[in-house]
Design a protein around this motif. Structure first.
Motif, PDB file in Angstrom:
ATOM      1  N   ALA A 243       0.822  -1.219   0.000  1.00 36.43           N
ATOM      2  CA  ALA A 243       0.000   0.000   0.000  1.00 36.43           C
ATOM      3  C   ALA A 243       0.852   1.264   0.000  1.00 36.43           C
ATOM      4  O   ALA A 243       0.364   2.338  -0.379  1.00 36.43           O
ATOM      5  CB  ALA A 243      -0.927  -0.006   1.218  1.00 36.43           C
ATOM      6  N   LYS A 244       2.107   1.156   0.396  1.00 32.97           N
ATOM      7  CA  LYS A 244       3.000   2.321   0.416  1.00 32.97           C
ATOM      8  C   LYS A 244       3.816   2.447  -0.868  1.00 32.97           C
ATOM      9  O   LYS A 244       4.489   3.461  -1.082  1.00 32.97           O
ATOM     10  CB  LYS A 244       3.967   2.217   1.595  1.00 32.97           C
ATOM     11  CG  LYS A 244       3.321   2.217   2.959  1.00 32.97           C
ATOM     12  CD  LYS A 244       4.374   2.002   4.041  1.00 32.97           C
ATOM     13  CE  LYS A 244       3.777   1.937   5.428  1.00 32.97           C
ATOM     14  NZ  LYS A 244       4.811   1.659   6.466  1.00 32.97           N
ATOM     15  N   HIS A 245       3.801   1.413  -1.713  1.00 31.37           N
ATOM     16  CA  HIS A 245       4.705   1.389  -2.873  1.00 31.37           C
ATOM     17  C   HIS A 245       4.364   2.503  -3.868  1.00 31.37           C
ATOM     18  O   HIS A 245       3.196   2.671  -4.246  1.00 31.37           O
ATOM     19  CB  HIS A 245       4.624   0.026  -3.565  1.00 31.37           C
ATOM     20  CG  HIS A 245       5.805  -0.266  -4.438  1.00 31.37           C
ATOM     21  ND1 HIS A 245       6.004   0.371  -5.645  1.00 31.37           N
ATOM     22  CD2 HIS A 245       6.862  -1.104  -4.268  1.00 31.37           C
ATOM     23  CE1 HIS A 245       7.123  -0.072  -6.196  1.00 31.37           C
ATOM     24  NE2 HIS A 245       7.660  -0.974  -5.377  1.00 31.37           N
ATOM     25  N   GLY A 257      -7.427   0.535   0.036  1.00 31.66           N
ATOM     26  CA  GLY A 257      -8.053   1.550   0.878  1.00 31.66           C
ATOM     27  C   GLY A 257      -9.308   1.048   1.556  1.00 31.66           C
ATOM     28  O   GLY A 257      -9.818   1.693   2.483  1.00 31.66           O
ATOM     29  N   GLU A 258      -9.819  -0.119   1.121  1.00 32.82           N
ATOM     30  CA  GLU A 258     -10.975  -0.742   1.755  1.00 32.82           C
ATOM     31  C   GLU A 258     -10.608  -2.111   2.337  1.00 32.82           C
ATOM     32  O   GLU A 258     -11.474  -2.958   2.567  1.00 32.82           O
ATOM     33  CB  GLU A 258     -12.108  -0.879   0.732  1.00 32.82           C
ATOM     34  CG  GLU A 258     -12.602   0.472   0.223  1.00 32.82           C
ATOM     35  CD  GLU A 258     -13.723   0.325  -0.790  1.00 32.82           C
ATOM     36  OE1 GLU A 258     -14.041  -0.817  -1.180  1.00 32.82           O
ATOM     37  OE2 GLU A 258     -14.286   1.369  -1.191  1.00 32.82           O
ATOM     38  N   ALA A 262      -7.115  -2.298   9.278  1.00 38.47           N
ATOM     39  CA  ALA A 262      -7.010  -0.838   9.383  1.00 38.47           C
ATOM     40  C   ALA A 262      -5.598  -0.332   9.117  1.00 38.47           C
ATOM     41  O   ALA A 262      -5.417   0.787   8.623  1.00 38.47           O
ATOM     42  CB  ALA A 262      -7.475  -0.381  10.765  1.00 38.47           C
ATOM     43  N   ARG A 263      -4.582  -1.131   9.413  1.00 40.00           N
ATOM     44  CA  ARG A 263      -3.211  -0.677   9.165  1.00 40.00           C
ATOM     45  C   ARG A 263      -2.927  -0.589   7.677  1.00 40.00           C
ATOM     46  O   ARG A 263      -2.166   0.270   7.227  1.00 40.00           O
ATOM     47  CB  ARG A 263      -2.214  -1.600   9.860  1.00 40.00           C
ATOM     48  CG  ARG A 263      -2.260  -1.514  11.383  1.00 40.00           C
ATOM     49  CD  ARG A 263      -1.232  -2.416  12.031  1.00 40.00           C
ATOM     50  NE  ARG A 263       0.095  -2.134  11.532  1.00 40.00           N
ATOM     51  CZ  ARG A 263       0.924  -3.065  11.058  1.00 40.00           C
ATOM     52  NH1 ARG A 263       0.549  -4.336  11.024  1.00 40.00           N
ATOM     53  NH2 ARG A 263       2.124  -2.734  10.628  1.00 40.00           N
ATOM     54  N   VAL A 264      -3.521  -1.494   6.913  1.00 41.71           N
ATOM     55  CA  VAL A 264      -3.366  -1.427   5.461  1.00 41.71           C
ATOM     56  C   VAL A 264      -4.056  -0.166   4.941  1.00 41.71           C
ATOM     57  O   VAL A 264      -3.496   0.576   4.119  1.00 41.71           O
ATOM     58  CB  VAL A 264      -3.961  -2.684   4.802  1.00 41.71           C
ATOM     59  CG1 VAL A 264      -3.833  -2.585   3.275  1.00 41.71           C
ATOM     60  CG2 VAL A 264      -3.261  -3.942   5.308  1.00 41.71           C
ATOM     61  N   ARG A 265      -5.239   0.095   5.423  1.00 46.07           N
ATOM     62  CA  ARG A 265      -5.949   1.316   5.009  1.00 46.07           C
ATOM     63  C   ARG A 265      -5.145   2.563   5.364  1.00 46.07           C
ATOM     64  O   ARG A 265      -5.083   3.524   4.589  1.00 46.07           O
ATOM     65  CB  ARG A 265      -7.320   1.387   5.671  1.00 46.07           C
ATOM     66  CG  ARG A 265      -8.283   0.299   5.267  1.00 46.07           C
ATOM     67  CD  ARG A 265      -9.692   0.673   5.712  1.00 46.07           C
ATOM     68  NE  ARG A 265     -10.613  -0.448   5.623  1.00 46.07           N
ATOM     69  CZ  ARG A 265     -11.929  -0.331   5.663  1.00 46.07           C
ATOM     70  NH1 ARG A 265     -12.490   0.865   5.804  1.00 46.07           N
ATOM     71  NH2 ARG A 265     -12.702  -1.395   5.599  1.00 46.07           N
ATOM     72  N   LEU A 266      -4.546   2.553   6.564  1.00 47.22           N
ATOM     73  CA  LEU A 266      -3.779   3.723   6.994  1.00 47.22           C
ATOM     74  C   LEU A 266      -2.597   3.982   6.061  1.00 47.22           C
ATOM     75  O   LEU A 266      -2.245   5.134   5.793  1.00 47.22           O
ATOM     76  CB  LEU A 266      -3.289   3.535   8.426  1.00 47.22           C
ATOM     77  CG  LEU A 266      -2.517   4.706   9.020  1.00 47.22           C
ATOM     78  CD1 LEU A 266      -3.403   5.943   9.093  1.00 47.22           C
ATOM     79  CD2 LEU A 266      -1.988   4.360  10.411  1.00 47.22           C
ATOM     80  N   ALA A 267      -1.980   2.911   5.553  1.00 49.17           N
ATOM     81  CA  ALA A 267      -0.880   3.086   4.605  1.00 49.17           C
ATOM     82  C   ALA A 267      -1.363   3.789   3.342  1.00 49.17           C
ATOM     83  O   ALA A 267      -0.648   4.623   2.764  1.00 49.17           O
ATOM     84  CB  ALA A 267      -0.266   1.730   4.266  1.00 49.17           C
ATOM     85  N   VAL A 268      -2.586   3.490   2.912  1.00 46.44           N
ATOM     86  CA  VAL A 268      -3.159   4.186   1.757  1.00 46.44           C
ATOM     87  C   VAL A 268      -3.462   5.638   2.107  1.00 46.44           C
ATOM     88  O   VAL A 268      -3.234   6.546   1.310  1.00 46.44           O
ATOM     89  CB  VAL A 268      -4.441   3.463   1.280  1.00 46.44           C
ATOM     90  CG1 VAL A 268      -5.105   4.242   0.148  1.00 46.44           C
ATOM     91  CG2 VAL A 268      -4.113   2.043   0.835  1.00 46.44           C
TER      92      VAL A 268
END
Length: 498
Positions: A243-245, A257-258, A262-268
């Motif tokens: 998600a940060k790439h 983003g969905e 939640a940590r994955v979403r936060l990276a977006v």
């Protein structure tokens, strides 16, 4: 002088316990304070060395002579030698002696310090792995000696090296990245301790390896096929890194983003190219994280725990792309973006600084105050420090007042402040009136009494009363004051039978 003390009794104003003057309530704390007192005469240092009790911190004194160091080593007291090993002024001839000491805690302390090549070579042969672990962490170890630890028989030593030496020479990194132990490979390609890009020929194997996959994602050229495969990876850390790439396709960005986590979403959320509606939705989702620890394991997959982690990460998030161009974000609806702008190294207009110092969110005000303390007016400085609650100093004594400046008249006003945290600042006035210092020395709050114990304007009688204090750390601070009369030092030592 006889160890017999006078029968005269004074009353301790805090604990209402009768105390014989010269007999500290916390005798060992008084001895520990004396051990670091810069005015302690050499003869008294010798008596404390022979005592072999307490913290052993006397070994960290900067004024130790070769004779005193000899006496310390002769005690063979591991706690004292452990402190001595950390003494920056210790000559290498003594470090060599400690490197041969049979106690592994002494050698472990030495392995964490700055020493000569000869000392480090001796420690490399230590039979205990944890001594070599400290060498693996130590940047002062010469590179060629440190590199030997890549072949250490202990996997934990090799893993420690991989974690703490990210810029190791390529042959060392290659050895660690191809190690047979999972822990070693993971540490050498960690998401928590970013490393440079691995050698290109190792990338396919690292991407296929579950323990290194997350750590290598940021270094991928990232073709579309790989991106789609990683987007469905069950490992949360892999999806967070994806998600940060910077080359993540927009459709996968929106999908992550969905993400259920939640940590994955936060990276977006933290991406510069995230559309505003998606950023807003993610922000609202993370803010809805449960506050109750009872809910952490409700889902059984750790996602509820990660939700609360994401909430904390959101508050502390500082984005480099915002810091690089802060002005467009000083009015952002997201506090972490405003705090990122406030912490930018780029100069901000005075009116923007004032606005950020008056921000409704404390983290923004604090970030701005830390970034430009010279621009903070006294009223704002006081507000920022007052709002830095006691809970924030649980793990560190730092507070905003450590970087903000208060004039003398404000420090003296703090001496009568209803908040003891503010009264603690009053002794920072080097010319604090003696009467004010005496009043603070009888303050009901232990932190205030500790803060004033070493002040140069505290009258002798008030200082001696603090030696009888009910709180250990106040006694220690009083005993460490260079203004403590020599006869009082003598009384403390005599009471301990020294």
């Amino acid at each position: 002088m006889s160890a017999t003390v006078s029968a005269a009794v004074v009353w301790n104003c805090h604990g209402h316990v009768p105390i014989v003057r010269g007999t500290p309530v916390h005798l060992q704390m008084a001895l520990d304070g004396l051990a670091l007192n810069p005015a302690l005469p050499e003869g008294m240092i010798r008596r404390l060395i022979a005592h072999r009790q307490g913290s052993g911190e006397i070994g960290t004194r900067p004024d130790l002579t070769a004779e005193l160091i000899d006496e310390m080593i002769a005690t063979d007291w591991p706690r004292l030698l452990w402190s001595l090993a950390f003494n920056d002024g210790l000559p290498d001839s003594f470090r060599l002696r400690l490197a041969r000491h049979p106690d592994d805690t002494v050698r472990a302390a030495l392995a964490s310090s700055r020493a000569s090549r000869e000392v480090f070579e001796l420690l490399l042969a230590a039979p205990e792995p944890h001594v070599r672990e400290y060498l693996a962490r130590n940047e002062a170890v010469p590179d060629d000696l440190r590199a030997r630890l890549a072949a250490d028989p202990s996997a934990k030593v090799r893993a420690t090296l991989g974690e703490h030496w990210p810029d190791a020479p390529e042959h060392v990194r290659r050895t660690l990245l191809t190690d047979s132990d999972d822990q070693v490979r993971e540490s050498a390609c960690s998401v928590h301790h970013p490393h440079p890009a691995p050698p290109p020929d190792l990338m396919p194997a690292l991407l296929a390896d579950p323990v290194t996959r997350a750590g290598v994602v940021r270094h991928l050229a990232l073709d579309e096929r790989t991106a789609h495969r990683l987007c469905a990876d069950p490992d949360v850390e892999v999806r967070v890194e994806l998600a940060k790439h910077p080359r993540l396709p927009p459709e996968l960005r929106d999908a992550l983003g969905e993400d259920p986590n939640a940590r994955v979403r936060l990276a977006v959320f933290g991406r510069q190219d995230t559309p505003e509606p998606l950023r807003s939705a993610i922000h609202a989702h993370v803010l809805a994280a449960p506050r109750s620890l009872d809910l952490l394991d409700v889902d059984g997959d750790g996602s509820r725990f990660d939700w609360t982690v994401a909430l904390g990460e959101l508050r502390m998030l500082r984005l480099e792309w915002v810091r690089a161009d802060p002005l467009p974000h000083v009015d952002s609806p997201y506090p972490c973006l405003r705090a990122s702008a406030a912490s930018s190294p780029r100069p901000l207009p005075a009116e923007v600084v004032a606005r950020l110092l008056a921000d409704e969110e404390y983290e923004v005000r604090l970030a701005m105050a830390q970034r430009a303390p010279e621009l903070v007016d006294v009223r704002t400085a006081e507000r920022v420090d007052r709002e830095f609650g006691p809970g924030k100093t649980r793990y560190s004594p730092w507070r905003p007042a450590d970087v903000l400046t208060f004039p003398v008249e404000v420090l003296r006003r703090f001496a009568t402040d209803p908040d003891p945290r503010m009264r603690c600042l009053a002794p920072r006035d080097p010319d604090l009136p003696a009467g004010t210092a005496v009043r603070l020395a009888t303050d009901p709050d232990v932190n205030v009494r500790q803060a004033v114990a070493g002040h140069r304007n505290l009258p002798e009688e008030a200082l001696l009363a603090l030696l009888d204090d009910s709180a250990e750390r106040v006694v220690r601070a009083a005993a460490g004051s260079p203004r403590l009369p020599r006869e009082q030092m003598e009384r403390v030592l005599a009471r301990a039978g020294l």
